[in-house]
Design an enzyme around this catalytic site. Sequence first.
Site, PDB file in Angstrom:
ATOM      1  N   ASP A  32       0.819  -1.216   0.000  1.00  0.00           N
ATOM      2  CA  ASP A  32       0.000   0.000   0.000  1.00  0.00           C
ATOM      3  C   ASP A  32       0.855   1.269   0.000  1.00  0.00           C
ATOM      4  OD1 ASP A  32      -2.351   1.403  -0.028  1.00  0.00           O
ATOM      5  OD2 ASP A  32      -2.716   1.261   2.124  1.00  0.00           O
ATOM      6  N   ASN A  80     -11.214  -1.984  -5.121  1.00  0.00           N
ATOM      7  CA  ASN A  80     -10.440  -1.045  -5.939  1.00  0.00           C
ATOM      8  C   ASN A  80     -11.133  -0.658  -7.249  1.00  0.00           C
ATOM      9  OD1 ASN A  80      -7.242  -2.424  -4.853  1.00  0.00           O
ATOM     10  ND2 ASN A  80      -8.273  -0.580  -4.139  1.00  0.00           N
TER      11      ASN A  80
HETATM   12  C1  IPE Z   1      -5.533  -2.488  -0.144  1.00  0.00           C
HETATM   13  O1  IPE Z   1      -5.166  -1.174  -0.305  1.00  0.00           O
HETATM   14  C2  IPE Z   1      -5.562  -3.170  -1.466  1.00  0.00           C
HETATM   15  C3  IPE Z   1      -4.275  -3.320  -2.130  1.00  0.00           C
HETATM   16  C4  IPE Z   1      -3.103  -3.013  -1.641  1.00  0.00           C
HETATM   17  C5  IPE Z   1      -4.339  -3.906  -3.438  1.00  0.00           C
HETATM   18  P1  IPE Z   1      -6.249  -0.003  -0.437  1.00  0.00           P
HETATM   19  O2  IPE Z   1      -5.495   1.246  -0.617  1.00  0.00           O
HETATM   20  O3  IPE Z   1      -7.235  -0.354  -1.491  1.00  0.00           O
HETATM   21  O4  IPE Z   1      -6.980  -0.082   0.968  1.00  0.00           O
HETATM   22  P2  IPE Z   1      -7.775   1.023   1.773  1.00  0.00           P
HETATM   23  O5  IPE Z   1      -8.726   1.653   0.809  1.00  0.00           O
HETATM   24  O6  IPE Z   1      -6.766   2.009   2.277  1.00  0.00           O
HETATM   25  O7  IPE Z   1      -8.423   0.286   2.875  1.00  0.00           O
HETATM   26  C1  IPE Z   2      -1.601   0.239  -3.379  1.00  0.00           C
HETATM   27  O1  IPE Z   2      -1.346   1.608  -3.404  1.00  0.00           O
HETATM   28  C2  IPE Z   2      -1.830  -0.324  -4.760  1.00  0.00           C
HETATM   29  C3  IPE Z   2      -3.229  -0.618  -5.079  1.00  0.00           C
HETATM   30  C4  IPE Z   2      -4.239  -0.571  -4.265  1.00  0.00           C
HETATM   31  C5  IPE Z   2      -3.498  -0.994  -6.443  1.00  0.00           C
HETATM   32  P1  IPE Z   2      -2.528   2.647  -3.464  1.00  0.00           P
HETATM   33  O2  IPE Z   2      -2.906   2.867  -4.881  1.00  0.00           O
HETATM   34  O3  IPE Z   2      -3.644   2.227  -2.569  1.00  0.00           O
HETATM   35  O4  IPE Z   2      -1.828   3.942  -2.889  1.00  0.00           O
HETATM   36  P2  IPE Z   2      -2.429   4.924  -1.800  1.00  0.00           P
HETATM   37  O5  IPE Z   2      -2.816   4.090  -0.625  1.00  0.00           O
HETATM   38  O6  IPE Z   2      -3.614   5.610  -2.429  1.00  0.00           O
HETATM   39  O7  IPE Z   2      -1.299   5.848  -1.494  1.00  0.00           O
HETATM   40 MG    MG Z   3      -4.020   2.494  -0.586  1.00  0.00          MG
END
Ligand code: IPE
Ligand code: IPE
Ligand code: MG
Length: 266
Positions: A32, A80
């Site tokens: 993340d 997502n």
């Molecule tokens: C969790 O991260 C999913 C992945 C890393 C693929 P998110 O960024 O989607 O999670 P939330 O929204 O902060 O809970």
């Molecule tokens: C994790 O990074 C990757 C995916 C969920 C695909 P994020 O895209 O959630 O990055 P942040 O959390 O918005 O910084």
């Molecule tokens: Mg994230």
Amino acid sequence: MRLEKILSKENLKLSSEIDKLRVPKHVAIIMDGNGRWATKKGLPRSFGHNKGVSVLKDIIKVAKNLGCKTLTVYAFSTENWTRPSKEVDFLINLFEKVINKEIEQIHKNSIKINFIGDLNPFPETLKLVIKNSEDLTKNNKDFILNICINYGGRQEIVRVAKKLAHKSFSGEIQPSEVNEELFESELLIRDSKDPELLIRTSGEKRISNFLLWQLAYSEIYITDVFWPDFNEIEFLKAIIDYQSRNRRFGGIESLSNDSFKDSYYS
Ligand code: IPE
Ligand code: IPE
Ligand code: MG
């Protein structure tokens, strides 16, 4: 090449603190912070996703050299899809591009790749690339890489419940036969035991619908480091922290790795 030879000084120091006999066999990672990493640098979020891929490549190498057997990473959750379609499309294209580019190297390194999640909504081209990569690597024995895409822990549990309900309805099983073992036999990760360690980057303190069943007794390690900045040193720190934990499994005394395996998994 032996791991120690390629480690820098700090890595070497951290590496010497690791008990090679108690390295977790299965590590799960919520990768993340890609977007925030990029935004902080004044870059589009996509830059963070691209950098995240190269970090994953490094961490696979490090985990394998250290003696881990399985890495399960969260790349795209069922939630997502709510992101702007531009970002979703970018990620779907990225998956296809990266698999095409890396699959030969993955195969050469005797890594078996599995894609975990509901693949149905993805474009046919991605589904084909996934199928080919799984077919190509299915007999590899040295390491398992599970990539969770369109994965949700609740959806997985409901899917298992539905499967068992069908089997019960058709008379294949009796409702009284449903137990943890039978339930587990329908889960999507088949080749590995539950993760001993879950790592989440970027400081968020939640599971975000990842592996709800499998994480029942995993140790959780959270670091503020954004995934694109995660590296070998950060991974070794997570392993060292894991090795300092007292895993009691509801009991009173900490179990050694061997007795843990016997008592919890048998
Ligand atoms: C969790 O991260 C999913 C992945 C890393 C693929 P998110 O960024 O989607 O999670 P939330 O929204 O902060 O809970
Ligand atoms: C994790 O990074 C990757 C995916 C969920 C695909 P994020 O895209 O959630 O990055 P942040 O959390 O918005 O910084
Ligand atoms: Mg994230």
